[in-house]
Structure formats: structure tokens, C-alpha cells
Design an enzyme around this catalytic site. Structure first.
Site, PDB file in Angstrom:
ATOM      1  N   GLU A   1      98.346  55.541  38.503  1.00  0.00           N
ATOM      2  CA  GLU A   1      98.123  56.875  37.703  1.00  0.00           C
ATOM      3  C   GLU A   1      99.408  57.657  37.706  1.00  0.00           C
ATOM      4  O   GLU A   1      99.506  58.229  36.549  1.00  0.00           O
ATOM      5  CB  GLU A   1      97.102  57.886  38.679  1.00  0.00           C
ATOM      6  CG  GLU A   1      95.734  57.221  38.465  1.00  0.00           C
ATOM      7  CD  GLU A   1      94.928  57.324  39.577  1.00  0.00           C
ATOM      8  OE1 GLU A   1      95.255  58.423  40.396  1.00  0.00           O
ATOM      9  OE2 GLU A   1      93.643  56.754  39.736  1.00  0.00           O
TER      10      GLU A   1
ATOM     11  N   ASN B   1      93.757  58.479  49.791  1.00  0.00           N
ATOM     12  CA  ASN B   1      94.526  58.778  48.819  1.00  0.00           C
ATOM     13  C   ASN B   1      93.641  59.855  48.025  1.00  0.00           C
ATOM     14  O   ASN B   1      92.586  59.449  47.201  1.00  0.00           O
ATOM     15  CB  ASN B   1      94.973  57.963  47.755  1.00  0.00           C
ATOM     16  CG  ASN B   1      95.585  58.488  46.599  1.00  0.00           C
ATOM     17  OD1 ASN B   1      96.090  59.586  46.190  1.00  0.00           O
ATOM     18  ND2 ASN B   1      95.925  57.486  45.514  1.00  0.00           N
ATOM     19  N   TRP B   2      93.746  61.262  48.331  1.00  0.00           N
ATOM     20  CA  TRP B   2      92.617  62.182  47.720  1.00  0.00           C
ATOM     21  C   TRP B   2      92.672  62.493  46.209  1.00  0.00           C
ATOM     22  O   TRP B   2      92.183  62.961  45.603  1.00  0.00           O
ATOM     23  CB  TRP B   2      92.800  63.523  48.650  1.00  0.00           C
ATOM     24  CG  TRP B   2      92.351  63.347  49.911  1.00  0.00           C
ATOM     25  CD1 TRP B   2      91.697  62.367  50.593  1.00  0.00           C
ATOM     26  CD2 TRP B   2      92.290  64.441  50.997  1.00  0.00           C
ATOM     27  NE1 TRP B   2      91.392  62.515  51.807  1.00  0.00           N
ATOM     28  CE2 TRP B   2      91.523  63.737  52.021  1.00  0.00           C
ATOM     29  CE3 TRP B   2      92.741  65.675  51.031  1.00  0.00           C
ATOM     30  CZ2 TRP B   2      91.465  64.511  53.212  1.00  0.00           C
ATOM     31  CZ3 TRP B   2      92.694  66.244  52.320  1.00  0.00           C
ATOM     32  CH2 TRP B   2      92.015  65.814  53.344  1.00  0.00           C
ATOM     33  N   LYS B   3      93.990  61.974  45.707  1.00  0.00           N
ATOM     34  CA  LYS B   3      94.339  62.412  44.300  1.00  0.00           C
ATOM     35  C   LYS B   3      94.043  63.838  44.058  1.00  0.00           C
ATOM     36  O   LYS B   3      94.487  64.683  44.758  1.00  0.00           O
ATOM     37  CB  LYS B   3      93.582  61.523  43.237  1.00  0.00           C
ATOM     38  CG  LYS B   3      93.599  60.153  43.729  1.00  0.00           C
ATOM     39  CD  LYS B   3      92.847  59.043  42.917  1.00  0.00           C
ATOM     40  CE  LYS B   3      92.892  57.771  43.255  1.00  0.00           C
ATOM     41  NZ  LYS B   3      92.655  56.736  42.391  1.00  0.00           N
TER      42      LYS B   3
ATOM     43  N   HIS C   1     102.250  55.148  42.374  1.00  0.00           N
ATOM     44  CA  HIS C   1     100.828  54.983  42.250  1.00  0.00           C
ATOM     45  C   HIS C   1     100.517  54.719  40.607  1.00  0.00           C
ATOM     46  O   HIS C   1     101.214  55.195  39.779  1.00  0.00           O
ATOM     47  CB  HIS C   1      99.948  56.136  42.836  1.00  0.00           C
ATOM     48  CG  HIS C   1      98.459  55.868  42.465  1.00  0.00           C
ATOM     49  ND1 HIS C   1      97.608  55.880  41.419  1.00  0.00           N
ATOM     50  CD2 HIS C   1      97.412  55.193  43.542  1.00  0.00           C
ATOM     51  CE1 HIS C   1      96.460  55.487  41.662  1.00  0.00           C
ATOM     52  NE2 HIS C   1      96.493  55.238  43.032  1.00  0.00           N
TER      53      HIS C   1
ATOM     54  N   GLY D   1      90.648  55.305  47.786  1.00  0.00           N
ATOM     55  CA  GLY D   1      90.585  56.556  46.930  1.00  0.00           C
ATOM     56  C   GLY D   1      89.230  57.139  47.061  1.00  0.00           C
ATOM     57  O   GLY D   1      89.241  57.948  48.116  1.00  0.00           O
ATOM     58  N   GLY D   2      88.341  56.995  46.270  1.00  0.00           N
ATOM     59  CA  GLY D   2      86.915  57.555  46.078  1.00  0.00           C
ATOM     60  C   GLY D   2      86.372  57.594  47.692  1.00  0.00           C
ATOM     61  O   GLY D   2      85.983  58.745  48.066  1.00  0.00           O
TER      62      GLY D   2
ATOM     63  N   GLY E   1      89.073  52.777  41.087  1.00  0.00           N
ATOM     64  CA  GLY E   1      88.006  53.820  40.532  1.00  0.00           C
ATOM     65  C   GLY E   1      86.761  53.156  39.675  1.00  0.00           C
ATOM     66  O   GLY E   1      86.410  53.873  39.036  1.00  0.00           O
TER      67      GLY E   1
ATOM     68  N   SER F   1      88.838  50.202  44.646  1.00  0.00           N
ATOM     69  CA  SER F   1      87.469  50.363  44.974  1.00  0.00           C
ATOM     70  C   SER F   1      87.140  49.881  46.591  1.00  0.00           C
ATOM     71  O   SER F   1      86.145  49.231  46.772  1.00  0.00           O
ATOM     72  CB  SER F   1      86.580  49.501  44.143  1.00  0.00           C
ATOM     73  OG  SER F   1      86.707  49.926  42.731  1.00  0.00           O
TER      74      SER F   1
ATOM     75  N   GLU G   1      97.420  47.156  44.523  1.00  0.00           N
ATOM     76  CA  GLU G   1      96.180  47.775  43.713  1.00  0.00           C
ATOM     77  C   GLU G   1      95.929  47.185  42.243  1.00  0.00           C
ATOM     78  O   GLU G   1      96.705  47.779  41.655  1.00  0.00           O
ATOM     79  CB  GLU G   1      96.751  49.400  43.871  1.00  0.00           C
ATOM     80  CG  GLU G   1      96.870  50.053  45.168  1.00  0.00           C
ATOM     81  CD  GLU G   1      96.398  51.279  45.173  1.00  0.00           C
ATOM     82  OE1 GLU G   1      95.387  51.891  45.826  1.00  0.00           O
ATOM     83  OE2 GLU G   1      96.755  52.269  44.346  1.00  0.00           O
TER      84      GLU G   1
END
Ligand code: PGA
Length: 253
Positions: free
Chosen positions: A100, A12-14, A98, A236-237, A176, A215, A170
Site C-alpha cells: 500500500e 498490521n493495523w493500517k 508495504h 492485516g484484517g 485484503g 488474508s 505478501e
């Protein structure tokens, strides 16, 4: 009899990567994942890079997912995109709910109850995200939160369609933050989610893939992905660099 589920590792590149940056990434990723057998690989770029990534991954093992979509077919919803707009690009699936989107942009369980079947109807694979906050876990409300999110999210999905839904557990406190759920916490939640799906259909629940997200890194992926009810990862990251993302894919294979 236990059912074999093909693991899915989705990045997930956001709100990261322009088209140029996405092209650079994919050139680095494709050779690194070309030999990873028995695992599905997906990237989830911003809307602006979807078409370029579909074109650049054609014929490869990498699938392209969007990060959100609207439940309606069309209408006066400034800034939104529909399922048909995604399938026309040959997008494979879409992340829905998600945390966010829920926290920062007001996405509700009520909207998600419509989004999941809308995605399925269009032929998209939905990744429905669920998970508790730190306070909810402290209060002992994790199961109540997951039950509510899963029941709502699947409420309008036909039983026969349930195996096509991917669910991502999640925990919000792990997203994150570098704070990863313990293997016990991840397995307990993933198993609980499968049991919730089994309340709808015991047979279909065995086919549903439950991902862990929060994470995930190359260093912790192997133990998380080896858990009996964890069938992949939403990353993500660590999905922003081809090398670290490919290492997570390798851990799933
Ligand atoms: P993270 O994000 O891997 O950076 O924690 C996961 C996610 O939000 O899907």
C-alpha cells in the site's frame, strides 16, 4: 544443520484504531497471548498510537512496530518520521515497503534500499515487504519481481546484519481480498526468497525470518505457519480483533 527460527506474528493495523481503541484492544490481547511460548508477537499501530502501545505493552511479550519511516535522519519531509523518532519511543521495529505504501504513496525500491539499513543502524527490526500483483503472477513474472525487490532492498545491508531483517512475502492479490495463497504458492515463494538471500550469504539466509501475509485468518494460519520456509505471518484484517489475532498467534506456537 537446520537453524531454529522463532516465528513472528505481526498485526498490521493500517489506518485503524485511535488511541482509545488501541488501548481497548491491548487489554483484550495481553491475557490471550501471555502463555504463547516460542513465538514473537508484534502490533503495528498508526504513529499516533505508538507511544500509548509501547507504554501499555511494557513488560509483556508484545512488541510494537511502526508501519513506515523515512530514510533520512531529519529534514524537510513534511509528514514523515525518522528512525530516531521511533527508537526514542522504544518502538521495536518498522514495516518497510508495504504494497500500500508502494502503490498509493509512491514508495520506491530505491528509497527502500536506504530505509532498510537506516532502520538497522538505529536498532530497529525492519520487516521488508515484497510481493507480486495478479498480472505479474499471470505473466510468470513472480520470481523476477521478488528478485528485484529483494536485491534492491538488501543492496546496502552489511552481510552481518542480514539475519536481523525480516522479509514478508505478501502477494498483492491476496491482501485484503480473502484470496489466500495456496500452501504450495506460499512455500515456493518463501523458499525462493530465502534462496535470493542466500545469494548474498548462504549462512545468514538460514537465520532470516520470512513471513507470509495476505488474508491470513485463524482458519488458515496453521497450515501456512507450518511450511518449512514460512516463519510467521503479517496479518492485516484479522489483527484488528484481539480474539482472531490471538488465535493466529496460538497457531504459530
Ligand atoms: P490482510 O492484510 O491480512 O488484511 O490481507 C495483510 C497486509 O496488508 O499486511
Amino acid at each position: 544443520m537446520s537453524v531454529a527460527r522463532t516465528p513472528l506474528v505481526a498485526g498490521n493495523w493500517k489506518m485503524h484504531k485511535t488511541v482509545t481503541e488501541a488501548e481497548e484492544f491491548i487489554q483484550g490481547l495481553l491475557p490471550r497471548v501471555s502463555t504463547s511460548e516460542g513465538v514473537e508477537v508484534a502490533i503495528c499501530p498508526a504513529f499516533t498510537a505508538l507511544q500509548a502501545m509501547v507504554d501499555s505493552t511494557r513488560g509483556s511479550r508484545v512488541q510494537v512496530f511502526a508501519q513506515t519511516m523515512h530514510q533520512a535522519g531529519h529534514g524537510a519531509f513534511t509528514g514523515e518520521v525518522s528512525a530516531a523518532m521511533l527508537t526514542e519511543l522504544d518502538v521495536h521495529g518498522v514495516i518497510l515497503g508495504h504494497s500500500e505504501r508502494r502503490e498509493l504513496f509512491g514508495e520506491t525500491d530505491k528509497a527502500l534500499a536506504l530505509k532498510v539499513p537506516a532502520a538497522l543502524e538505529a536498532g530497529l527490526v525492519p520487516i521488508l515487504c515484497v510481493g507480486e500483483t495478479d498480472e505479474e503472477r499471470e505473466r510468470g513474472d513472480t520470481e523476477r519481481k521478488l528478485r528485484h525487490q529483494i536485491q534492491e532492498g538488501l543492496s546496502k545491508v552489511q552481510a552481518a546484519e542480514i539475519p536481523r531483517v525480516v522479509i514478508a512475502y505478501e502477494p498483492i492479490w491476496a491482501i485484503g481480498t480473502g484470496k489466500v495463497a495456496s500452501v504450495e504458492q506460499a512455500q515456493e515463494a518463501a523458499g525462493f526468497i530465502r534462496a535470493l538471500v542466500a545469494d548474498r550469504s548462504a549462512e545468514q539466509a538460514e537465520h532470516v525470518r520470512v513471513l507470509y501475509g495476505g488474508s491470513v485468518k485463524a482458519q488458515n494460519a496453521r497450515e501456512l505457519l507450518a511450511l518449512p520456509d514460512v516463519d510467521g505471518a503479517l496479518v492485516g484484517g484479522a489483527s484488528l480483533e484481539a480474539e482472531s489475532f490471538a488465535a493466529i498467534v496460538a497457531a504459530a506456537g
